[in-house]
Scaffold this active site. Sequence first.
Site, mmCIF file in Angstrom:
data_model
loop_
_atom_site.group_PDB
_atom_site.id
_atom_site.type_symbol
_atom_site.label_atom_id
_atom_site.label_comp_id
_atom_site.label_asym_id
_atom_site.label_seq_id
_atom_site.Cartn_x
_atom_site.Cartn_y
_atom_site.Cartn_z
ATOM 1 N N THR A 1 34.005 26.948 39.187
ATOM 2 C CA THR A 1 35.307 27.190 39.796
ATOM 3 C C THR A 1 35.152 27.754 41.208
ATOM 4 O O THR A 1 34.331 28.638 41.426
ATOM 5 C CB THR A 1 36.046 28.231 38.940
ATOM 6 O OG1 THR A 1 36.071 27.755 37.619
ATOM 7 C CG2 THR A 1 37.436 28.485 39.469
ATOM 8 N N ARG B 1 42.015 20.375 27.634
ATOM 9 C CA ARG B 1 41.570 21.778 27.614
ATOM 10 C C ARG B 1 41.946 22.447 28.945
ATOM 11 O O ARG B 1 41.730 21.904 30.017
ATOM 12 C CB ARG B 1 40.060 21.825 27.395
ATOM 13 C CG ARG B 1 39.453 23.235 27.420
ATOM 14 C CD ARG B 1 38.894 23.586 28.785
ATOM 15 N NE ARG B 1 38.052 24.767 28.766
ATOM 16 C CZ ARG B 1 37.593 25.356 29.860
ATOM 17 N NH1 ARG B 1 37.891 24.883 31.047
ATOM 18 N NH2 ARG B 1 36.827 26.422 29.773
ATOM 19 N N VAL B 2 42.527 23.612 28.867
ATOM 20 C CA VAL B 2 42.826 24.391 30.057
ATOM 21 C C VAL B 2 41.996 25.670 29.975
ATOM 22 O O VAL B 2 41.950 26.311 28.921
ATOM 23 C CB VAL B 2 44.331 24.713 30.143
ATOM 24 C CG1 VAL B 2 44.622 25.654 31.303
ATOM 25 C CG2 VAL B 2 45.143 23.417 30.315
ATOM 26 N N GLY B 3 41.319 25.999 31.077
ATOM 27 C CA GLY B 3 40.455 27.178 31.088
ATOM 28 C C GLY B 3 41.166 28.408 31.623
ATOM 29 O O GLY B 3 42.394 28.522 31.592
ATOM 30 N N ASP B 4 40.383 29.328 32.143
ATOM 31 C CA ASP B 4 40.925 30.601 32.626
ATOM 32 C C ASP B 4 41.635 30.497 33.973
ATOM 33 O O ASP B 4 42.503 31.313 34.290
ATOM 34 C CB ASP B 4 39.774 31.600 32.788
ATOM 35 C CG ASP B 4 38.723 31.080 33.776
ATOM 36 O OD1 ASP B 4 38.075 30.056 33.463
ATOM 37 O OD2 ASP B 4 38.570 31.664 34.860
ATOM 38 N N THR C 1 35.169 33.107 38.367
ATOM 39 C CA THR C 1 34.454 31.856 38.157
ATOM 40 C C THR C 1 33.556 32.035 36.930
ATOM 41 O O THR C 1 33.239 33.162 36.572
ATOM 42 C CB THR C 1 33.613 31.501 39.409
ATOM 43 O OG1 THR C 1 32.975 30.246 39.224
ATOM 44 C CG2 THR C 1 32.571 32.546 39.716
ATOM 45 N N GLY C 2 33.205 30.948 36.279
ATOM 46 C CA GLY C 2 32.348 31.075 35.097
ATOM 47 C C GLY C 2 32.957 30.376 33.895
ATOM 48 O O GLY C 2 33.869 29.559 34.044
ATOM 49 N N GLY D 1 35.276 29.645 31.011
ATOM 50 C CA GLY D 1 36.672 30.026 30.858
ATOM 51 C C GLY D 1 37.004 30.808 29.606
ATOM 52 O O GLY D 1 37.751 31.791 29.667
#
Length: 282
Positions: free
Chosen positions: A150, A178-181, A200-201, A203
């Site tokens: 990210t 899929r939705v991340g952080d 970043t990283g 999620g």
Amino acid sequence: MPKKLEAAHLKGVCEACKAGRDALLDGNGSVNAIADALVILEDDETFDAGVGSFLNSVGDVELDAGIMTGDSGDFACCGAVSRLRNPILACKKLLEIAPNRLLVCEGMHKFAEENGFELIDNDELKISREIERYKNKSAPVEKYFLPSDTVGAVALDEYGQIAAANTTGGTPGKLPGRVGDSPIVGCGIYAGPNAGIAATGYGEPIIKTVLCKCVYDEYSKCKDIDLATNHGIGILSLYGWGGVIALDKEGNSAARHNTTKMPFARWDEKNNKIEKKISNPL
Ligand code: GLY
């Protein structure tokens, strides 16, 4: 991160930082500054954002992005969009004109198209490096490991407004939808009157940590942005891997992570200098 990839990462974050700096010097404010910075990173194939993103389990790119402002706490985010070249610009438009704040998939495409953004073919976001990685799913992770993730930006403008933003292609091989952080307020992004933070990283661990709000709340107590980011990464370390960049309302910044490396750049206005760094954990 293999040494040979460091130069491209440093170049990318430095160019993005310059774009943000130029927007601030032109008086365009923090929201435009971070959006300008993120467009550079979305267009740079080095990073997992926009063109060059990781492919999901069916071989497509799906992007998440978000933007948040500190004074009003307003935010505008999108998830799992596959037909926008620069999702951060569509988020900025959402922030400006829409009554709703988080749109996903076709809803965001419809909003974007109605507001003058071109809907592209998903293939335009795919590059050969990622197609090859997708085709070699069973290869050892080191062979295709790419240290990008990210991209994010945080800025404080002359009007005292802090803003934070990020864009991501998410994790390689993620399930469609899929939705991340990144577009989840408090998790991958947070801005309030005191500070702005972008993460970043991976999620899922970042969401579990509610990482950016965790850093914000700690800063509000201890008033030290470096200690606050250290606190947040300490809690993240219980669950997984990642990093944050953060900026407080006095202009103090911090970058912390528990991964082996994290590239970042920052503009020091007082000395008119851009510092760029592949940071190692402290
Ligand atoms: N931080 C990127 C993701 O896991 O979606």
